[in-house]
Structures are given as structure tokens and as C-alpha cells.
Design a protein around this motif. Structure first.
Motif, mmCIF file in Angstrom:
data_model
loop_
_atom_site.group_PDB
_atom_site.id
_atom_site.type_symbol
_atom_site.label_atom_id
_atom_site.label_comp_id
_atom_site.label_asym_id
_atom_site.label_seq_id
_atom_site.Cartn_x
_atom_site.Cartn_y
_atom_site.Cartn_z
ATOM 1 N N UNK A 218 -32.364 -78.316 -27.210
ATOM 2 C CA UNK A 218 -30.937 -78.263 -27.596
ATOM 3 C C UNK A 218 -30.152 -77.375 -26.630
ATOM 4 N N UNK A 219 -30.697 -76.185 -26.329
ATOM 5 C CA UNK A 219 -30.001 -75.247 -25.445
ATOM 6 C C UNK A 219 -29.801 -75.822 -24.052
ATOM 7 N N UNK A 220 -30.833 -76.486 -23.523
ATOM 8 C CA UNK A 220 -30.730 -77.072 -22.191
ATOM 9 C C UNK A 220 -29.725 -78.217 -22.182
ATOM 10 N N UNK A 221 -29.807 -79.071 -23.196
ATOM 11 C CA UNK A 221 -28.883 -80.213 -23.238
ATOM 12 C C UNK A 221 -27.443 -79.743 -23.280
ATOM 13 N N UNK A 222 -27.193 -78.672 -24.009
ATOM 14 C CA UNK A 222 -25.807 -78.210 -24.139
ATOM 15 C C UNK A 222 -25.293 -77.554 -22.858
ATOM 16 N N UNK A 223 -26.201 -77.260 -21.907
ATOM 17 C CA UNK A 223 -25.769 -76.734 -20.609
ATOM 18 C C UNK A 223 -25.524 -77.852 -19.597
ATOM 19 N N UNK A 224 -26.065 -79.024 -19.895
ATOM 20 C CA UNK A 224 -25.964 -80.117 -18.941
ATOM 21 C C UNK A 224 -24.800 -81.023 -19.315
ATOM 22 N N UNK A 225 -24.452 -81.878 -18.358
ATOM 23 C CA UNK A 225 -23.410 -82.873 -18.668
ATOM 24 C C UNK A 225 -24.036 -83.946 -19.542
ATOM 25 N N UNK A 226 -23.640 -83.977 -20.817
ATOM 26 C CA UNK A 226 -24.154 -84.996 -21.727
ATOM 27 C C UNK A 226 -22.957 -85.674 -22.385
ATOM 28 N N UNK A 227 -23.181 -86.879 -22.939
ATOM 29 C CA UNK A 227 -22.065 -87.569 -23.597
ATOM 30 C C UNK A 227 -21.448 -86.686 -24.691
ATOM 31 N N UNK A 228 -20.143 -86.778 -24.836
ATOM 32 C CA UNK A 228 -19.430 -85.972 -25.822
ATOM 33 C C UNK A 228 -19.989 -86.092 -27.228
ATOM 34 N N UNK A 229 -20.372 -87.331 -27.595
ATOM 35 C CA UNK A 229 -20.846 -87.554 -28.960
ATOM 36 C C UNK A 229 -22.144 -86.788 -29.209
ATOM 37 N N UNK A 230 -23.016 -86.754 -28.192
ATOM 38 C CA UNK A 230 -24.280 -86.026 -28.331
ATOM 39 C C UNK A 230 -23.997 -84.533 -28.440
#
Ligand SMILES: Nc1ncnc2c1ncn2[C@@H]1O[C@H](COP(=O)(O)OP(=O)(O)OP(=O)(O)O)[C@@H](O)[C@H]1O
Ligand SMILES: [Mg+2]
Lengths: 246, 219
Positions: free
Chosen positions: B38-50
Motif C-alpha cells: 500500500x505504501x509503495x503504491x501510494x508513492x507511485x503514479x497509479x490510477x486515481x480510483x486505486x
């Protein structure tokens, strides 16, 4: 032209609608050394960052050896590699000097450990840091760190090296050793683009000076012309401001 | 005062403490796993919905009591056909709750790694995954270890709440001994001491680790 390494044509780049680079055209020949000068905010760093794909561009083309750097398999083909040296060195603090140079070879190029270390040692010798290979970056002076950063970029065997104010973070007495390293590279025939505020260094080492202002190339020519009899008023007033011409 | 009760039940209490440690370690490992993702994903460019979903997860688990989360997982979820044994519900509840906090630690630690590190690795040809694994994580983990040790201590204490799911960990066993003997003072004092010894040990270990990290960074 045949020996053209880098071709930039019609390059435009904006940040949030603000134009930062406008219609940039620049050709770099094999073994040529180009210095880019210009006031703060004129887009010099952004131009280098576009060339090494740290920024995406709005329009235009960037060709290295005739191939677009945006081609999918760009990095995998030999002879399409760009080295970048940053103002803040950006060495990896958790790696030793040797690892900073050898690890990228192992990770990116999948070169085995022995050969990677051998290559790294050769480059460490080149930048004259033989007795520092086991040190961590925090144990080095700024000048030494920048020389490691240069060696790290060279290890990837680039066709062209980009330098973004390589000595701006250094005390004047440490700048000299980094300049010397760059001069050695020039002697080896490395093609380079150097962004710098050190005008005497730029004049000494460059084949060509590019003056940028407000995201545009205002004037380019040999050092003699640009520094002593520039054609454009803006170039003249910039040089006056930094007290090169009184 | 009658500490004979404690002596009589010592073996009982210590094995319950062991279960508390097991629950803590297990849920911490699961929480680490979730929080890194979760922490890594929130630092990366991910789709807004995710990103929205992840932020809702974090906000909900930080904004509601753990006790309610445990009740919901164990007693509430069966109504929608999700049944699980109490032990699993306990681990899941504790892990999801801690991971909500820990993912913020991981996120802050990754963001504390200077942008130039990622850029340097990218220019050298690292892909996103290689850059994370070889360049960003090793530096982020140094920053994350002290607050993560803190999370571990909190988890150890909060595991006391899973006693409501009839799991025979330390608090539950203490309660059982109390209902047999009514010696509240002796029993709960002993429980407190056992918990304190455990968290104190963790804090001593974490200070040692911190010192070692700082040494490696300063010298
Ligand atoms: N990531 C960014 N987001 C928004 N604006 C940016 C960003 N990077 C640069 N700019 C803007 O683009 C313009 C050009 O910046 P750039 O850093 O390329 O200038 P520079 O010529 O390198 O200046 P300096 O000599 O101070 O390093 C500036 O106005 C700057 O504020
Ligand atoms: Mg700049």
C-alpha cells in the motif's frame, strides 16, 4: 553530416502550460564539446533532462545516432546510451565507491560480478580515486563524489555525456579536480554537453557555446565569438551582468 | 494479597504470553506485507480510483476502533457469507489495522529518499522495479525501522483486544483466572507486568538497532 551524434529539432516543453523550452534546435557532432550558458531559469537543466528522458517533451524530435530516444527498444541497442552527471552528484549512499560503479552494471547490464568490478576499478583509476574504492560517499569530499559520479556514468559506456552544473555544489578549490577529469575525458574524445556558470572553463574546453534565455537558443558559435564579440544584444547583456565584459 | 494464585497459574500465564507473542509476530508480518504494497503504491503514479480506494482503506482503519473492526470481521462478515475461525479473524483484524498506520510510515520513508536517487538510477537504465528494490527500499528502510518498531510495540499491546474473540492469549487467560478466583489485584498487576516486560524488551532491542543504523550513517 555523417558524424552527428545528437540531433534535437523543434523541441518544445512546458510545465503546467508555461513554456520552458521553445523550438530548440541543436546538433551535436561526434567528439564535440558544447557548453550551454544562460541566466537562471532559462531552461538549461530542463533541456538536459529532456535529452536523458527525465522529462517528457511536448513536441519535437531527439535523435541519438539517428534513432529516436523514444523508440521502444532504445536503451537495449548498443550505441544509444546517454550519461548524465548531476549538480548534487546523486551517488547511492548505501553503496561503496566500487559498488556505485559496479552495481548498475550488474543490475542493468546483467554483467557478472568479476567483470563489473574490473570495469569499475579501471574507471576508479581513471578518475584517480584508487585508495577510495571501499569508502562510502559520505566519507568523500564533494570533488571526489562528483568524480565517482562521472565514473559511474562512464561505466555504462555512453555515446554522449551530459553535465548539469557539475561544480556548482563545490568549493572553488574542489572544482579544479572535477574540471581536470572533464578535460581528461575531452582528450579521450568523449562527446559532451556541459551546462555551466564557469565561463572561463567553458571558454577553455568547448568547441561551441550555446547561449539560452527564456527557453530559447538565442545564439551559438565558437567560444571566441560568443564571449568576445557576440552578435545578439541579450547575449551581451548577460555577459555584462556576470562581468565578463565591462 | 495472595500471590499463590499467580504461582499456581504461572505455567498457564506464560504459555498465554507466548501465544500473545505469536499473534503479534504473525500479524506484524502480514501487516508489513500489506503496508509495503500500500505504501509503495501510494508513492507511485497509479490510477486515481486505486489511490482513492487505498486512501479510504487507510482512513477507515485509522478512524474506527480496533474493537469494532474485530467484531465486524468475526461476527459481522458471516452475514455476507465470509466465515473464519477466531484466530484468523484476530490476525486479519490486527494486521489490517496496523498496516493502515504502517503504510503511512512506509510512504513517508520512501518520500524521504531524495528524488535525485530515483533519477540517477533511471538515467543509468534501472527500471521502476529495479530502482525500488536496489536503490529506494534500502534507503527507505533505514528511515522506517524506528517507527516500525514502535508499531510493533503498539501491536503487542493492542493484541490484548483479541481476547474478545475467545482466543486464549494473555488477557483472555487473565480474565479466566479472575472469574475462577476473583483476585483482580494480583491477576491484573501480573498481566501488566508481563506486558510491560515484553514491550520493554522490544524498546531495548529497537534502541540498539537504531544506534547501529545511526552509526552506519554517520561514521
Ligand atoms: N518540475 C518543474 N515543474 C514546474 N516548473 C519547472 C520544473 N522544473 C523547472 N521548471 C521551470 O522551468 C524553467 C526552467 O528551469 P531550469 O531548471 O531548466 O532552468 P536553468 O536554466 O537550469 O536554471 P539554473 O541556472 O537556475 O539551474 C524555470 O522557470 C523553472 O521554474
Ligand atoms: Mg539548472
Amino acid at each position: 553530416m555523417g558524424n552527428q551524434i545528437l540531433t534535437i529539432a523543434g523541441l518544445n516543453k512546458s510545465f503546467n502550460g508555461v513554456k520552458v523550452l521553445q523550438e530548440i534546435n541543436l546538433d551535436v557532432n561526434n567528439r564535440e564539446i558544447i557548453s550551454i550558458i544562460g541566466p537562471s531559469g532559462s531552461g538549461k537543466s530542463t533541456l538536459l533532462r529532456c535529452i536523458c528522458k527525465l522529462e517528457c517533451i511536448d513536441s519535437g524530435v531527439i535523435l541519438l545516432n539517428g534513432r529516436s530516444i523514444y523508440q521502444k527498444d532504445f536503451a537495449k541497442k548498443p550505441g544509444t546510451k546517454i550519461g548524465m552527471v548531476f549538480q548534487q552528484f546523486n551517488l547511492f549512499p548505501h553503496y561503496t565507491v566500487l559498488e556505485n560503479i559496479a552495481r548498475p552494471l550488474m543490475t542493468v547490464r546483467r554483467i557478472d560480478k568479476e567483470s563489473a568490478i574490473e570495469t569499475a576499478r579501471t574507471l576508479i583509476r581513471k578518475v584517480k580515486l584508487e585508495n577510495k574504492e571501499a569508502s562510502f560517499p559520505r566519507q568523500l569530499s564533494g570533488g571526489q563524489m562528483q568524480r565517482v559520479a562521472i565514473a559511474r556514468a562512464l561505466a555504462m559506456n555512453p555515446d554522449i555525456m551530459l553535465f548539469d552544473e557539475p561544480t556548482s555544489a563545490l568549493d572553488p578549490e574542489l572544482s579544479g579536480e572535477v574540471f581536470q577529469t572533464i578535460i581528461d575525458l575531452a582528450r579521450d574524445g568523449m562527446t559532451m554537453i556541459i551546462v555551466t556558470h564557469e565561463m572561463s572553463f567553458a571558454e577553455e574546453i568547448s568547441n561551441r557555446i550555446v547561449f539560452m534565455d527564456h527557453g530559447m537558443v538565442i545564439e551559438e558559435g565558437n567560444p571566441e565569438t560568443i564571449f568576445h564579440s557576440p552578435e545578439k544584444e541579450r547575449t551581451l547583456s548577460f555577459l555584462k551582468r556576470i562581468r565578463l565584459i565591462s | 494479597m495472595n500471590f499463590e494464585i499467580i504461582a499456581d497459574n504461572l505455567w498457564f500465564l506464560l504459555s498465554a504470553a507466548l501465544l500473545t507473542i505469536k499473534i503479534t509476530i504473525l500479524s506484524f508480518i502480514v501487516a508489513l506485507f500489506i503496508s509495503f504494497i500500500v505504501g509503495t503504491m501510494r508513492c507511485e503514479k497509479i490510477p486515481n480510483s486505486v489511490e482513492k480506494m487505498l486512501s479510504i482503506y487507510v482512513e477507515i482503519f485509522r478512524g474506527t476502533p480496533l474493537l469494532i473492526q474485530l467484531f465486524f470481521i468475526y461476527y459481522g462478515l458471516p452475514s455476507v457469507g465470509i466465515n473464519m475461525p477466531g484466530f484468523l479473524a484476530a490476525i486479519l483484524g490486527l494486521a489490517l489495522n496496523s498496516a493502515a498506520y504502517m503504510s503511512e510510515i512506509i510512504r513517508a520513508s520512501i518520500n524521504a529518499v531524495p528524488m535525485g536517487q530515483k533519477e540517477a538510477s533511471f538515467v543509468l537504465g534501472y527500471n521502476r522495479f529495479q530502482s525500488l528494490l536496489h536503490i529506494v527500499y534500502p534507503q527507505a528502510i533505514r528511515v522506517a525501522i524506528p517507527p516500525l518498531m514502535n508499531s510493533f510495540s503498539s501491536l503487542l499491546k493492542e493484541s490484548s483486544l483479541v481476547s474478545v474473540l475467545a482466543i486464549t492469549e494473555l488477557t483472555r487467560i487473565g480474565n479466566l483466572i479472575y472469574t475462577r478466583t476473583y483476585r483482580a489485584f494480583e491477576i491484573y498487576l501480573t498481566l501488566g507486568i508481563i506486558y510491560f516486560v515484553m514491550t520493554y524488551t522490544v524498546s531495548v532491542i529497537s534502541k540498539k538497532i537504531e544506534k547501529r543504523i545511526n552509526k552506519a550513517y554517520v561514521s
